[in-house]
Design a protein around this motif. Structure first.
Motif, mmCIF file in Angstrom:
data_model
loop_
_atom_site.group_PDB
_atom_site.id
_atom_site.type_symbol
_atom_site.label_atom_id
_atom_site.label_comp_id
_atom_site.label_asym_id
_atom_site.label_seq_id
_atom_site.Cartn_x
_atom_site.Cartn_y
_atom_site.Cartn_z
ATOM 1 N N THR A 35 0.769 10.441 37.743
ATOM 2 C CA THR A 35 2.142 10.353 38.228
ATOM 3 C C THR A 35 2.582 11.686 38.814
ATOM 4 O O THR A 35 1.944 12.715 38.606
ATOM 5 C CB THR A 35 3.103 9.965 37.095
ATOM 6 N N SER A 46 7.150 9.410 40.670
ATOM 7 C CA SER A 46 6.697 8.319 39.812
ATOM 8 C C SER A 46 6.538 8.814 38.383
ATOM 9 O O SER A 46 6.291 10.001 38.139
ATOM 10 C CB SER A 46 5.371 7.747 40.315
ATOM 11 N N LYS A 47 6.690 7.884 37.446
ATOM 12 C CA LYS A 47 6.480 8.197 36.035
ATOM 13 C C LYS A 47 6.122 6.912 35.303
ATOM 14 O O LYS A 47 6.395 5.798 35.773
ATOM 15 C CB LYS A 47 7.728 8.827 35.426
ATOM 16 N N ASP A 48 5.507 7.065 34.137
ATOM 17 C CA ASP A 48 5.117 5.925 33.319
ATOM 18 C C ASP A 48 6.042 5.801 32.115
ATOM 19 O O ASP A 48 6.465 6.811 31.533
ATOM 20 C CB ASP A 48 3.667 6.066 32.842
ATOM 21 N N ARG A 60 4.952 1.556 35.572
ATOM 22 C CA ARG A 60 5.072 2.764 36.386
ATOM 23 C C ARG A 60 6.310 2.587 37.260
ATOM 24 O O ARG A 60 6.452 1.583 37.972
ATOM 25 C CB ARG A 60 3.827 2.989 37.228
ATOM 26 N N HIS A 99 -0.922 1.646 42.972
ATOM 27 C CA HIS A 99 -0.039 2.815 43.014
ATOM 28 C C HIS A 99 0.332 3.135 44.458
ATOM 29 O O HIS A 99 1.510 3.334 44.785
ATOM 30 C CB HIS A 99 -0.725 4.021 42.367
#
Length: 317
Positions: A35, A46-48, A60, A99
């Motif tokens: 990310t 982006s991040k989880d 995500r 992604h």
């Protein structure tokens, strides 16, 4: 030596192989892109997030990087919940294919997107994937009241008057089933209504009846073509699909094309009152846009999805 370790129970060459002893090899969707919470070269952060520690459901989240530099509540963005394809037995929102695709949609459409990581067969047979995706959708809409949810990006930047679902192949099947459930369990989504759904090269049963080995593999206890999850035509709830707009994308050479058209026919004949758009890409195969993302036809498909989201009337803020 136990020869069963090498006995193949199921194979989808060259992407997937399951052995009789329970061992599984996935050759698609197994890579993981890191990310970039503070932005990347495409201008998307982006991040989880973990949605359920008990079932290991996660997601995500993607957000235009410039948005985080603005004061919260100045500009709300449409919300896209994305369900990846892969037959319900492979694929991941963290792999490079998905992604990159979802990040590109976010960049072009200027939206916030949540790409869901659901449990896969055969380790977790259907209905696990559907249960996980519904859980994820409920988690997303739990942010409907500002400041109540657990994720600051959704709290600050999500416009819950503009919530869309999209997915490809088996993910498109999930999109349909989530929309059906959204109508019957409206309160489960905290009062949020879906603005529209997009099904890209959707996976359903065959028009002439019957289901293939893929569906039986992921759902061993299925009733076959009488199962409304794979045959929406038999569902009495189809006419009450939980949205007013549907976009179905087909590909001329896709062996699932007829099934996508069958879905469109079934929806029209159900009595559902809404707008149905159909886009067909000529001379292309199943999910071509994921493997040739920079081709003119893949970009045209993405533009159609972006337009579908952004042509929705913007609510006053």
């Amino acid at each position: 030596m136990d020869s069963s370790t090498d006995e193949i129970a199921y194979e989808f060459h060259p992407y997937f192989r399951a052995y009789k002893n329970g061992r599984v090899e996935r050759f698609f969707g197994a890579d993981r892109v890191p990310t970039s919470e503070f932005g990347s070269s495409d201008g998307v952060s982006s991040k989880d997030v973990v949605i359920s520690a008990e079932t290991a459901v996660s997601a995500r989240i993607f957000l235009p990087s410039e948005t985080t530099q603005q004061q919260p509540q100045i500009k709300k963005l449409p919300v896209l919940v994305y369900f990846h394809g892969g037959g319900l037995f492979m694929g991941s929102p963290f792999c490079s294919t998905y992604h990159n695709y979802v990040s590109s949609v976010v960049s072009r459409a200027n939206i916030i997107a949540i790409s869901v990581n659901y449990r896969l067969a055969p380790e977790n047979h259907v209905p696990a994937a559907y249960e996980d995706c519904w859980s994820a959708l409920k988690w997303v809409t739990s942010h409907f009241q500002f400041g109540v949810g657990t994720d600051p990006w959704l709290n600050n930047y999500a416009d819950f008057d503009r919530v869309f679902l999209a997915g490809d192949s088996a993910g498109a099947n999930i999109v349909h089933n989530m929309s059906v459930q959204a109508d019957t369990d409206h309160e489960g989504l905290n009062g949020v209504k879906l603005s529209g759904i997009c099904l890209i090269h959707p996976y359903f049963g065959r028009k002439n009846g019957g289901v293939d080995k893929f569906w039986v593999f992921v759902c061993p206890d299925t009733s076959g073509f009488d199962d409304p999850r794979i045959n929406p035509a038999i569902s009495k709830r189809l006419s009450r699909l939980g949205c007013s707009r549907v976009l179905v994308c087909l590909a001329e050479k896709d062996n699932l094309r007829e099934r996508g058209m069958f879905y469109c026919e079934s929806l029209r004949e159900s009595g559902w009152v809404g707008d149905l758009e159909i886009m067909e890409t000529q001379s292309e195969d199943h999910v071509f846009h994921l493997f040739k993302p920079n081709s003119d036809k893949a970009l045209a498909l993405m533009d159609q999805l972006v337009s579908f989201i952004n042509q929705y009337k913007v609510s006053s803020l």
